[in-house]
Write a protein that holds these residues in place. Structure first.
Motif, PDB file in Angstrom:
ATOM      1  N   ILE A 133       0.838  -1.196   0.118  1.00  0.00           N
ATOM      2  CA  ILE A 133      -0.037  -0.015   0.219  1.00  0.00           C
ATOM      3  C   ILE A 133       1.000   1.273  -0.094  1.00  0.00           C
ATOM      4  O   ILE A 133       1.006   1.990  -0.928  1.00  0.00           O
ATOM      5  CB  ILE A 133      -1.089  -0.097   1.168  1.00  0.00           C
ATOM      6  CG1 ILE A 133      -2.106  -0.949   1.105  1.00  0.00           C
ATOM      7  CG2 ILE A 133      -1.526   1.501   1.511  1.00  0.00           C
ATOM      8  CD1 ILE A 133      -3.153  -0.666  -0.064  1.00  0.00           C
ATOM      9  N   ALA A 283      -3.738   6.755   4.120  1.00  0.00           N
ATOM     10  CA  ALA A 283      -4.090   5.420   4.047  1.00  0.00           C
ATOM     11  C   ALA A 283      -4.222   4.958   5.476  1.00  0.00           C
ATOM     12  O   ALA A 283      -3.794   5.586   6.443  1.00  0.00           O
ATOM     13  CB  ALA A 283      -2.767   4.263   3.663  1.00  0.00           C
ATOM     14  N   GLN A 315      -5.979   0.235   3.175  1.00  0.00           N
ATOM     15  CA  GLN A 315      -6.487   0.967   2.019  1.00  0.00           C
ATOM     16  C   GLN A 315      -5.829   2.373   1.920  1.00  0.00           C
ATOM     17  O   GLN A 315      -5.906   3.240   2.827  1.00  0.00           O
ATOM     18  CB  GLN A 315      -8.040   1.103   2.257  1.00  0.00           C
ATOM     19  CG  GLN A 315      -8.734   1.384   0.744  1.00  0.00           C
ATOM     20  CD  GLN A 315     -10.244   0.925   0.894  1.00  0.00           C
ATOM     21  OE1 GLN A 315     -10.482  -0.097   1.792  1.00  0.00           O
ATOM     22  NE2 GLN A 315     -10.913   1.796   0.414  1.00  0.00           N
TER      23      GLN A 315
END
Length: 332
Positions: A133, A283, A315
């Motif tokens: 990520i 994030a 995410q």
């Protein structure tokens, strides 16, 4: 395949005090330190995103001065947005034959041993998801230094200082609060003349032969000059070979990549059913409860299983609040 009796019971008398395990420390793992954790009430939901432009002034051309008796100026507005999320289920298990539990002369509980194996697999996999990520060059704006940090004339501190200004402007005037380094590039900073120059020279009693700084000294320079409080170094390694093949290890966090951005201060508020609102952040980790672990026996009571399970999702939230720097070093 069950281990043979001779493998688990190698000698009649085993010196347990000489058994040494080569298990890396969990202190190397930074996934849980990097991103804010939001405990969600349901496995899926919606993140409510405020439009920052609504709070950046009325824009050019709008005069707020009002003449007596005239109407007040009406400011414009921009639609808020949302982003859905769904926590995924991650689990692993291992087992051991009941006979092996009884026959093993190795110190400690065999169940505890396989529990450590399972836990380590889960933690390293989670670390990899976090790295994917934050080091994702498609999720955040990306750049590379013109002069590599380990090349002659490389000025990593100047580069990072200027990058902070770039992130500040892209993030609507919010200073970045987090830096995440791959280990190779962080170690290169310890040998860089510019970084070393901020510690001192021979004129203020720094030994002329001291060409390398320790990790704490590098962190101190970065925090002092950049003013970024949360600095992490991804050092964990994992075996990437398929089972049965020769072991092949590599770093989980790409060695010459850096992330700079806003990862703190999410101040999450759960709203209604499954909906979450948070402060600006690049994030997040959406966690549906705490990790669980347990053990059970097979129906025929020939094997004992140990398992671990976690339901969460990393995410990327806002591409403008983070920046990824790649290819920081010369080719090996």
């Amino acid at each position: 395949m069950a281990s043979s009796y001779s493998n688990l019971h190698p000698v009649d008398q085993i010196l347990t005090s000489l058994i040494v395990e080569a298990v890396p420390s969990d202190d190397q793992l930074i996934a849980d330190k990097a991103m804010e954790n939001i405990t969600i009430p349901e496995r899926s939901g919606t993140l409510l995103l405020e439009e920052t432009r609504n709070f950046m002034g009325a824009g050019a051309g709008l005069d707020l001065e009002r003449a007596p008796g005239s109407a007040r100026a009406t400011i414009g507005g921009f639609d808020r947005s949302s982003q859905t999320f769904k926590a995924k289920i991650y689990a692993a298990s291992d087992s051991i034959a009941m006979e092996d539990i009884l026959d093993s002369q190795y110190p400690g509980s065999e169940e505890q041993r396989i529990a450590r194996k399972v836990a380590r697999v889960m933690k390293l996999a989670k670390e990899k998801r976090a790295a994917d990520i934050l080091f994702d060059s498609t999720a955040f704006e990306t750049s590379s230094p013109a002069t590599k940090f380990d090349a002659a004339g490389g000025e990593p501190l100047t580069f990072l200082h200027e990058l902070k200004d770039t992130v500040f402007e892209k993030a609507h005037g919010i200073n970045p609060d987090s830096l995440v380094f791959g280990r190779d590039v962080f170690r290169a900073l310890a040998r860089n003349p510019e970084i070393r120059g901020y510690i001192g020279t021979t004129t203020n009693n720094l030994a002329s032969g001291n060409r390398i700084l320790n990790d704490e000294a590098v962190l101190a320079v970065l925090r002092d000059i950049l003013g970024i409080p949360n600095i992490l170094v991804g050092q964990a390694r994992r075996d990437t070979a398929v089972p049965g093949a020769t072991s092949s290890e590599s770093y989980i966090w790409d060695g010459e990549t850096i992330f700079m951005g806003i990862l703190r201060g999410s101040d999450a508020i759960v709203q209604k059913s499954g909906n979450v609102k948070g402060m600006p952040v690049a994030a997040l980790n959406f966690s549906f409860g705490s990790p669980v672990a347990g053990q059970y026996d097979s129906l025929d009571r020939t094997r004992r299983y140990v398992y671990a399970e976690e339901v969460h999702s990393y995410q990327a939230i806002d591409s403008t609040l983070g920046h990824v720097v790649t290819n920081c070093l010369l080719p090996a």
